[in-house]
Scaffold this motif. Structure first.
Motif, PDB file in Angstrom:
ATOM      1  N   LYS A  69       0.838  -1.207   0.000  1.00 24.09           N
ATOM      2  CA  LYS A  69       0.000   0.000   0.000  1.00 24.09           C
ATOM      3  C   LYS A  69       0.868   1.251   0.000  1.00 24.09           C
ATOM      4  N   GLU A  70       2.078   1.127  -0.499  1.00 26.36           N
ATOM      5  CA  GLU A  70       2.989   2.270  -0.490  1.00 26.36           C
ATOM      6  C   GLU A  70       3.041   2.921  -1.873  1.00 26.36           C
ATOM      7  N   PRO A  71       3.188   4.265  -1.893  1.00 23.46           N
ATOM      8  CA  PRO A  71       3.366   4.925  -3.187  1.00 23.46           C
ATOM      9  C   PRO A  71       4.582   4.330  -3.891  1.00 23.46           C
ATOM     10  N   SER A  72       4.535   4.272  -5.220  1.00 18.75           N
ATOM     11  CA  SER A  72       5.626   3.582  -5.916  1.00 18.75           C
ATOM     12  C   SER A  72       6.782   4.510  -6.238  1.00 18.75           C
ATOM     13  N   GLY A  73       6.483   5.782  -6.526  1.00 19.85           N
ATOM     14  CA  GLY A  73       7.564   6.699  -6.909  1.00 19.85           C
ATOM     15  C   GLY A  73       8.186   6.338  -8.252  1.00 19.85           C
ATOM     16  N   THR A  74       7.594   5.351  -8.922  1.00 21.09           N
ATOM     17  CA  THR A  74       8.089   4.994 -10.263  1.00 21.09           C
ATOM     18  C   THR A  74       6.896   5.025 -11.213  1.00 21.09           C
ATOM     19  N   ALA A  75       7.175   4.889 -12.513  1.00 22.47           N
ATOM     20  CA  ALA A  75       6.099   4.936 -13.506  1.00 22.47           C
ATOM     21  C   ALA A  75       5.102   3.803 -13.272  1.00 22.47           C
ATOM     22  N   ALA A  90      -7.536   6.617   1.380  1.00 25.41           N
ATOM     23  CA  ALA A  90      -6.129   6.831   1.749  1.00 25.41           C
ATOM     24  C   ALA A  90      -5.221   6.348   0.622  1.00 25.41           C
ATOM     25  N   ILE A  91      -5.574   5.220   0.016  1.00 23.91           N
ATOM     26  CA  ILE A  91      -4.723   4.698  -1.067  1.00 23.91           C
ATOM     27  C   ILE A  91      -4.836   5.591  -2.304  1.00 23.91           C
ATOM     28  N   MET A  92      -6.053   6.117  -2.559  1.00 24.98           N
ATOM     29  CA  MET A  92      -6.192   7.063  -3.682  1.00 24.98           C
ATOM     30  C   MET A  92      -5.309   8.289  -3.438  1.00 24.98           C
ATOM     31  N   GLN A  93      -5.303   8.750  -2.184  1.00 21.55           N
ATOM     32  CA  GLN A  93      -4.522   9.952  -1.872  1.00 21.55           C
ATOM     33  C   GLN A  93      -3.023   9.715  -2.087  1.00 21.55           C
ATOM     34  N   THR A  94      -2.528   8.545  -1.674  1.00 19.17           N
ATOM     35  CA  THR A  94      -1.082   8.337  -1.701  1.00 19.17           C
ATOM     36  C   THR A  94      -0.594   7.693  -3.009  1.00 19.17           C
ATOM     37  N   CYS A  95      -1.482   6.988  -3.703  1.00 15.26           N
ATOM     38  CA  CYS A  95      -1.017   6.209  -4.868  1.00 15.26           C
ATOM     39  C   CYS A  95      -1.806   6.468  -6.142  1.00 15.26           C
ATOM     40  N   GLY A  96      -2.704   7.454  -6.143  1.00 16.45           N
ATOM     41  CA  GLY A  96      -3.653   7.571  -7.257  1.00 16.45           C
ATOM     42  C   GLY A  96      -3.140   8.239  -8.518  1.00 16.45           C
ATOM     43  N   PHE A  97      -1.921   8.795  -8.470  1.00 17.62           N
ATOM     44  CA  PHE A  97      -1.481   9.605  -9.622  1.00 17.62           C
ATOM     45  C   PHE A  97      -0.068   9.232 -10.080  1.00 17.62           C
ATOM     46  N   TYR A  98       0.164   7.925 -10.143  1.00 19.53           N
ATOM     47  CA  TYR A  98       1.471   7.434 -10.607  1.00 19.53           C
ATOM     48  C   TYR A  98       2.567   8.041  -9.736  1.00 19.53           C
ATOM     49  N   ASP A  99       3.658   8.484 -10.394  1.00 23.56           N
ATOM     50  CA  ASP A  99       4.716   9.104  -9.585  1.00 23.56           C
ATOM     51  C   ASP A  99       4.518  10.623  -9.493  1.00 23.56           C
ATOM     52  N   GLU A 100       3.229  11.027  -9.584  1.00 26.89           N
ATOM     53  CA  GLU A 100       2.892  12.436  -9.389  1.00 26.89           C
ATOM     54  C   GLU A 100       1.879  12.582  -8.245  1.00 26.89           C
ATOM     55  N   ALA A 101       1.799  11.546  -7.403  1.00 26.87           N
ATOM     56  CA  ALA A 101       0.813  11.558  -6.309  1.00 26.87           C
ATOM     57  C   ALA A 101       1.120  12.679  -5.315  1.00 26.87           C
ATOM     58  N   GLY A 102       2.400  12.918  -5.070  1.00 25.03           N
ATOM     59  CA  GLY A 102       2.786  13.997  -4.150  1.00 25.03           C
ATOM     60  C   GLY A 102       2.365  15.343  -4.708  1.00 25.03           C
ATOM     61  N   GLU A 103       2.623  15.540  -5.982  1.00 19.07           N
ATOM     62  CA  GLU A 103       2.280  16.809  -6.643  1.00 19.07           C
ATOM     63  C   GLU A 103       0.757  17.028  -6.611  1.00 19.07           C
ATOM     64  N   PHE A 104       0.006  15.966  -6.856  1.00 21.28           N
ATOM     65  CA  PHE A 104      -1.461  16.098  -6.860  1.00 21.28           C
ATOM     66  C   PHE A 104      -1.964  16.442  -5.454  1.00 21.28           C
ATOM     67  N   SER A 105      -1.392  15.786  -4.445  1.00 20.76           N
ATOM     68  CA  SER A 105      -1.760  16.098  -3.059  1.00 20.76           C
ATOM     69  C   SER A 105      -1.456  17.561  -2.759  1.00 20.76           C
ATOM     70  N   TYR A 106      -0.303  17.995  -3.224  1.00 18.48           N
ATOM     71  CA  TYR A 106       0.180  19.350  -2.951  1.00 18.48           C
ATOM     72  C   TYR A 106      -0.693  20.405  -3.638  1.00 18.48           C
TER      73      TYR A 106
END
Ligand code: GLU
Length: 308
Positions: free
Chosen positions: A87-93, A236-252
């Motif tokens: 359940k961790e963000p991948s940080g990769t494509a 929670a998973i949508m928030q952390t993993c929902g946007f590929y390796d741009e999940a942080g940017e989307f949250s921000y």
């Protein structure tokens, strides 16, 4: 809040961005979609709908389907699914093979391709054990959750993706090598490509995401029941993993749980208030809709409504 006025204003404002980026062309059928389209629809928990632009045009939901797949897996198999993915963000494509090899065939999360392919395998086994047709039941779940029974797979898009789906086939083969796929690779891939090929409009997607925004209401659709806690955890998973390796940017920038797809769609929720879907086919280099991202950023900025 005058959502109608706000979304019309925003859509006009982001129009110049519509020509930026390019639509997904690694799936030949998606390259044929007219890219000069954009739409948005908001559904509130009170039942109101606000729409602008091409909000009723159906498009290929692609990875947004992973949310429905996860809901079904959790409903049918519960927490046992976490033995087969994280359940961790991948940080990769979304289609990275490297991480999957390093982590020995256990996908980082359900929203990257490897995770969704494992989920399709789980659903095939789970449905077969219940003597049910998984393709029919997957669609029936979406019909029920969206309240619309004309939504369907687009087999041309699924075939088109399979014809060039070398990377996903490599992912499926590696998963099988590590023992994380039980069924035949070709059957699992077929199901995965079909789930991605489903076509929905912004209005249909927004409606289908309402149950995820409203965890206080019992979640039960076509026999798939989730507890309030499971629904919250999906957010929670949508928030952390929902946007590929741009999940942080989307949250921000946006601050809402959601999920994007390479068809150019994004569905997101503001818990206890509304769900929203946006669509415009041209993507940035991470695979997210450029107009979609900006539209949602402006929406949560103008309304001052985000989960943070
Ligand atoms: N069918 C697409 C793929 O597997 C889905 C990717 C996406 O929307 O993120 O590459």
């Amino acid at each position: 809040m005058n959502y109608q006025e706000i979304i019309e204003e925003i859509l006009a404002e982001v129009k110049p961005l519509q020509g930026k980026g390019k639509q997904a062309d690694y799936i030949p059928a998606l390259a044929k979609v007219n890219p000069d389209q954009s739409g948005i629809c908001i559904h509130t928990l009170d039942g109101d709908e606000f729409a602008a632009g091409d909000a009723t045009v159906r498009f290929s939901i692609q990875s947004i389907s992973k949310v429905f797949t996860l809901a079904m897996c959790l409903g049918l198999e519960g927490d046992a699914i976490w033995q087969r993915m994280g359940k961790e963000p991948s940080g990769t494509a979304f289609n990275s093979l490297i991480q999957l090899e390093i982590e020995k065939g256990k996908p980082r999360n359900p929203f990257i391709n490897a995770g969704a392919i494992v989920m399709c395998d789980i659903l095939i086994s789970s449905m077969k054990a219940r003597n049910k047709d998984y393709l029919q039941n997957y669609l029936a779940f979406i019909h029920d959750v969206s309240g619309c029974n004309t939504i369907n797979y687009n087999t041309d898009i699924a075939d088109s993706e399979r014809s060039c789906g070398y990377l996903n086939a490599a992912i499926a083969n590696m998963l099988k090598y590590y023992g994380n796929i039980v069924n035949e690779i070709e059957e699992v891939l077929r199901f995965y490509f079909l789930t991605c090929s489903i076509e929905m409009s912004c209005c249909e997607l927004a409606k289908a995401f309402i149950p995820f925004a409203d965890h206080n209401k019992p979640f039960e659709f076509n026999g798939i029941a989730l507890t309030a806690s499971q629904v919250k955890r999906m957010n929670a998973i949508m928030q952390t993993c929902g946007f590929y390796d741009e999940a942080g940017e989307f949250s921000y920038l946006v601050g809402l749980p959601g999920k994007s797809g390479v068809g150019g769609g994004i569905a997101a929720i503001y818990p206890q208030r509304y769900s929203v879907a946006v669509w415009s086919p041209r993507l940035n280099e991470k695979g997210n809709s450029i107009v979609g991202l900006k539209t949602l950023e402006l929406l949560t900025t103008r309304t001052k409504e985000s989960i943070f």
